[in-house]
Write a protein that holds these residues in place. Structure first.
Motif, PDB file in Angstrom:
ATOM      1  N   LYS A   1       0.982  -1.183  -0.002  1.00  0.00           N
ATOM      2  CA  LYS A   1      -0.010  -0.007   0.050  1.00  0.00           C
ATOM      3  C   LYS A   1       0.873   1.143  -0.117  1.00  0.00           C
ATOM      4  O   LYS A   1       0.186   2.409   0.408  1.00  0.00           O
ATOM      5  N   ASP A   2       1.989   1.223  -0.154  1.00  0.00           N
ATOM      6  CA  ASP A   2       2.888   2.324  -0.327  1.00  0.00           C
ATOM      7  C   ASP A   2       2.774   2.827  -1.604  1.00  0.00           C
ATOM      8  O   ASP A   2       2.768   2.465  -2.716  1.00  0.00           O
ATOM      9  N   PHE A   3       2.823   4.305  -1.677  1.00  0.00           N
ATOM     10  CA  PHE A   3       2.509   5.246  -2.867  1.00  0.00           C
ATOM     11  C   PHE A   3       3.908   5.241  -3.649  1.00  0.00           C
ATOM     12  O   PHE A   3       3.929   5.336  -4.832  1.00  0.00           O
ATOM     13  N   LEU A   4       4.902   4.951  -3.102  1.00  0.00           N
ATOM     14  CA  LEU A   4       6.180   4.562  -3.791  1.00  0.00           C
ATOM     15  C   LEU A   4       6.618   3.190  -4.224  1.00  0.00           C
ATOM     16  O   LEU A   4       7.734   3.006  -4.668  1.00  0.00           O
ATOM     17  N   ARG A   5       5.787   2.153  -3.945  1.00  0.00           N
ATOM     18  CA  ARG A   5       5.862   0.972  -4.269  1.00  0.00           C
ATOM     19  C   ARG A   5       6.449   0.547  -5.941  1.00  0.00           C
ATOM     20  O   ARG A   5       7.391  -0.109  -5.865  1.00  0.00           O
ATOM     21  N   ASP A   6       5.872   1.237  -6.771  1.00  0.00           N
ATOM     22  CA  ASP A   6       6.118   1.124  -7.979  1.00  0.00           C
ATOM     23  C   ASP A   6       7.569   1.487  -8.417  1.00  0.00           C
ATOM     24  O   ASP A   6       8.305   1.070  -9.480  1.00  0.00           O
ATOM     25  N   ARG A   7       7.993   2.660  -7.717  1.00  0.00           N
ATOM     26  CA  ARG A   7       9.385   3.195  -8.008  1.00  0.00           C
ATOM     27  C   ARG A   7      10.446   2.092  -7.502  1.00  0.00           C
ATOM     28  O   ARG A   7      11.575   1.692  -7.893  1.00  0.00           O
ATOM     29  N   GLY A   8      10.025   1.635  -6.261  1.00  0.00           N
ATOM     30  CA  GLY A   8      11.140   0.439  -5.570  1.00  0.00           C
ATOM     31  C   GLY A   8      11.130  -0.744  -6.844  1.00  0.00           C
ATOM     32  O   GLY A   8      12.099  -1.282  -6.956  1.00  0.00           O
ATOM     33  N   LEU A   9       9.999  -1.031  -7.356  1.00  0.00           N
ATOM     34  CA  LEU A   9       9.844  -2.314  -8.113  1.00  0.00           C
ATOM     35  C   LEU A   9      10.840  -1.981  -9.512  1.00  0.00           C
ATOM     36  O   LEU A   9      11.500  -2.850 -10.020  1.00  0.00           O
ATOM     37  N   SER A  10      10.770  -0.611  -9.844  1.00  0.00           N
ATOM     38  CA  SER A  10      11.208  -0.481 -11.027  1.00  0.00           C
ATOM     39  C   SER A  10      12.813  -0.023 -10.903  1.00  0.00           C
ATOM     40  O   SER A  10      13.646  -0.629 -11.522  1.00  0.00           O
ATOM     41  N   TYR A  11      12.998   0.305  -9.531  1.00  0.00           N
ATOM     42  CA  TYR A  11      14.548   0.038  -9.371  1.00  0.00           C
ATOM     43  C   TYR A  11      15.169  -1.051  -9.400  1.00  0.00           C
ATOM     44  O   TYR A  11      16.145  -1.408  -9.838  1.00  0.00           O
TER      45      TYR A  11
ATOM     46  N   ALA B   1      11.604  -7.671  -1.295  1.00  0.00           N
ATOM     47  CA  ALA B   1      11.014  -8.323  -0.250  1.00  0.00           C
ATOM     48  C   ALA B   1       9.539  -7.384  -0.298  1.00  0.00           C
ATOM     49  O   ALA B   1       9.698  -6.138  -0.064  1.00  0.00           O
ATOM     50  N   ASP B   2       8.415  -7.809  -0.580  1.00  0.00           N
ATOM     51  CA  ASP B   2       7.220  -7.061  -0.434  1.00  0.00           C
ATOM     52  C   ASP B   2       6.283  -7.474   0.622  1.00  0.00           C
ATOM     53  O   ASP B   2       5.953  -8.603   0.733  1.00  0.00           O
ATOM     54  N   THR B   3       5.796  -6.460   1.442  1.00  0.00           N
ATOM     55  CA  THR B   3       5.276  -6.722   2.528  1.00  0.00           C
ATOM     56  C   THR B   3       3.695  -6.246   2.012  1.00  0.00           C
ATOM     57  O   THR B   3       3.240  -5.235   1.760  1.00  0.00           O
ATOM     58  N   GLU B   4       2.847  -7.358   2.481  1.00  0.00           N
ATOM     59  CA  GLU B   4       1.444  -7.047   2.243  1.00  0.00           C
ATOM     60  C   GLU B   4       0.778  -6.243   3.191  1.00  0.00           C
ATOM     61  O   GLU B   4       1.058  -6.062   4.465  1.00  0.00           O
ATOM     62  N   ASP B   5      -0.329  -5.334   2.642  1.00  0.00           N
ATOM     63  CA  ASP B   5      -1.337  -4.627   3.502  1.00  0.00           C
ATOM     64  C   ASP B   5      -0.735  -3.466   4.290  1.00  0.00           C
ATOM     65  O   ASP B   5      -1.266  -3.300   5.472  1.00  0.00           O
ATOM     66  N   GLU B   6       0.565  -3.163   4.149  1.00  0.00           N
ATOM     67  CA  GLU B   6       1.293  -2.161   4.625  1.00  0.00           C
ATOM     68  C   GLU B   6       1.616  -0.884   3.652  1.00  0.00           C
ATOM     69  O   GLU B   6       1.508  -1.144   2.456  1.00  0.00           O
ATOM     70  N   GLY B   7       1.627   0.234   4.443  1.00  0.00           N
ATOM     71  CA  GLY B   7       1.951   1.485   3.775  1.00  0.00           C
ATOM     72  C   GLY B   7       3.427   1.866   3.935  1.00  0.00           C
ATOM     73  O   GLY B   7       4.362   1.125   4.440  1.00  0.00           O
ATOM     74  N   HIS B   8       3.699   3.078   3.604  1.00  0.00           N
ATOM     75  CA  HIS B   8       5.106   3.684   3.524  1.00  0.00           C
ATOM     76  C   HIS B   8       5.829   3.642   4.900  1.00  0.00           C
ATOM     77  O   HIS B   8       4.742   4.284   5.766  1.00  0.00           O
ATOM     78  N   VAL B   9       6.693   3.331   4.995  1.00  0.00           N
ATOM     79  CA  VAL B   9       7.548   2.957   6.350  1.00  0.00           C
ATOM     80  C   VAL B   9       6.800   2.627   7.548  1.00  0.00           C
ATOM     81  O   VAL B   9       6.808   3.231   8.620  1.00  0.00           O
ATOM     82  N   PHE B  10       5.809   1.552   7.155  1.00  0.00           N
ATOM     83  CA  PHE B  10       5.057   1.460   8.474  1.00  0.00           C
ATOM     84  C   PHE B  10       5.905   0.884   9.708  1.00  0.00           C
ATOM     85  O   PHE B  10       5.458   1.117  10.821  1.00  0.00           O
ATOM     86  N   HIS B  11       6.943   0.283   9.370  1.00  0.00           N
ATOM     87  CA  HIS B  11       7.954  -0.145  10.201  1.00  0.00           C
ATOM     88  C   HIS B  11       8.318   1.017  11.541  1.00  0.00           C
ATOM     89  O   HIS B  11       8.540   0.679  12.517  1.00  0.00           O
ATOM     90  N   LEU B  12       8.364   2.125  11.159  1.00  0.00           N
ATOM     91  CA  LEU B  12       8.534   3.399  11.818  1.00  0.00           C
ATOM     92  C   LEU B  12       7.560   3.534  12.617  1.00  0.00           C
ATOM     93  O   LEU B  12       7.473   4.102  13.712  1.00  0.00           O
ATOM     94  N   HIS B  13       6.219   3.374  11.980  1.00  0.00           N
ATOM     95  CA  HIS B  13       5.027   4.194  12.786  1.00  0.00           C
ATOM     96  C   HIS B  13       4.608   2.891  13.961  1.00  0.00           C
ATOM     97  O   HIS B  13       3.753   3.442  14.814  1.00  0.00           O
ATOM     98  N   ASN B  14       4.672   1.827  13.494  1.00  0.00           N
ATOM     99  CA  ASN B  14       4.252   0.605  14.347  1.00  0.00           C
ATOM    100  C   ASN B  14       5.375  -0.416  14.468  1.00  0.00           C
ATOM    101  O   ASN B  14       5.282  -1.338  13.920  1.00  0.00           O
ATOM    102  N   PRO B  15       6.588   0.071  15.111  1.00  0.00           N
ATOM    103  CA  PRO B  15       7.579  -1.125  15.062  1.00  0.00           C
ATOM    104  C   PRO B  15       7.607  -2.246  15.775  1.00  0.00           C
ATOM    105  O   PRO B  15       8.028  -3.300  15.627  1.00  0.00           O
ATOM    106  N   GLY B  16       6.264  -2.407  16.650  1.00  0.00           N
ATOM    107  CA  GLY B  16       6.169  -3.630  17.414  1.00  0.00           C
ATOM    108  C   GLY B  16       5.051  -4.507  16.557  1.00  0.00           C
ATOM    109  O   GLY B  16       4.873  -5.675  17.049  1.00  0.00           O
ATOM    110  N   CYS B  17       4.422  -4.150  15.559  1.00  0.00           N
ATOM    111  CA  CYS B  17       3.631  -5.101  14.949  1.00  0.00           C
ATOM    112  C   CYS B  17       4.316  -6.329  14.138  1.00  0.00           C
ATOM    113  O   CYS B  17       5.805  -6.408  13.861  1.00  0.00           O
ATOM    114  N   ASP B  18       3.634  -7.367  13.921  1.00  0.00           N
ATOM    115  CA  ASP B  18       4.364  -8.533  13.466  1.00  0.00           C
ATOM    116  C   ASP B  18       5.028  -8.411  12.052  1.00  0.00           C
ATOM    117  O   ASP B  18       6.125  -8.743  11.795  1.00  0.00           O
TER     118      ASP B  18
END
Length: 306
Positions: A248-258, A274-291
């Protein structure tokens, strides 16, 4: 007599991140909080702030994992570059302090989080140059006689990793390309690069880049659109690259292109996606404890298995 005048007239609104007024003032709406250096009571990771250049004000935060008998030898060195659209956040922001401290603990590396000068006060390519200077400064400790004892005693610069997220991933790419062009001092070696949700241009109208990098070559400057120059991509001075994208990252296509551009560039290393399902941009910073954030942290440490 102070003839300075201020005005509330807005020149540029880039909500919700920042606003530039016509008198030159910049109002950052987020990413301005500071976390002091500290010792994490759970992981034992220590941190301290250092000045790289008193002339430019370049600085950053060093992180040292818990040293035990089993880790008495030198550890890999991680250069980390924070994101924030080149404008907000810092190496001292709470989210980045916690993230890099977790990286140091999880991967058992000595880490340096660079506090590069930010736009729009300092347009790109200054952030690229600052980060390159920070890497050179760190590597200058290879002989064990630099100003920072943590680097002298504990960092192995034959095993360097460069990582960043979002805008920081863009900077990481440019630093590793420069290492391939200019070389590294003291026999240092970049083993790997990790890009978390990287920010690159897509060759169209880009309001952010017009603000932070007005003198870039248009429309396809390889510093922000690496796929436009496969020859430059092929100069990446590392053995492997890991790219994280999120569904769900708005920059996903740019990472794929790279990822696709790197695979066909002629570069001789290995690249993984590595592609993470159902998550958005830098989700790991906003919710670092999630699975999924914990899984990203686990999967992201290609360097801990060297």
């Amino acid at each position: 007599m102070d003839n300075t005048t201020t005005t509330d007239e807005v020149a540029i609104d880039f909500l919700p991140l920042f606003r530039i007024y016509k008198d030159g003032r910049i109002h950052r709406f987020t990413g301005t909080d500071v976390h002091p250096p500290s010792t994490n009571p759970d992981t034992g990771v220590q941190s301290k702030d250092v000045v790289v250049s008193s002339e430019t004000g370049l600085s950053g935060r060093l992180f040292l994992p818990r040293i035990t008998d089993s880790t008495a030898g030198k550890l890999p060195f991680l250069l980390f570059i924070h994101g924030g659209a080149f404008v907000i956040e810092s190496a001292f922001s709470p989210a980045y302090h916690n993230h890099v401290a977790a990286l140091a603990a999880e991967a058992n590396v000595v880490a340096f989080s660079v506090d590069y000068r930010r736009a729009p006060e300092h347009h790109l390519p200054i952030a690229y140059d600052d980060t390159w200077d920070a890497l050179q400064w760190a590597i200058s400790h290879s002989g064990g006689d630099g100003p920072e004892e943590w680097l002298n005693r504990h960092a192995d610069f034959r095993r360097v990793y460069v990582a960043g997220d979002s805008a920081g991933a863009n900077i990481a790419h440019n630093v590793v390309v420069r290492a391939g062009v200019d070389g590294l001092i003291n026999g240092a070696n970049i083993t790997g690069m990790v890009l978390f949700h990287p920010y690159f241009d897509h060759g169209e109208v880009n309001k952010l880049l017009d603000i932070v990098f007005p003198k870039r070559s248009r429309p396809m400057d390889p510093r922000v659109n690496p796929g436009s120059d496969p020859n430059q991509l092929a100069k990446l001075a590392c053995e492997k690259v890991l790219i994280f994208v999120a569904q769900k990252d708005f920059l996903r296509d740019r990472g794929l292109s790279y990822y696709e551009a790197l695979k066909t560039s002629g570069w001789g290393g290995s690249v993984e996606l590595a592609d993470t399902e159902d998550e958005g941009h830098v989700f790991h910073l906003h919710n670092p404890g999630c699975d999924r954030a914990l899984a990203l942290m686990e999967d992201g440490f290609l360097f801990k298995h060297d």
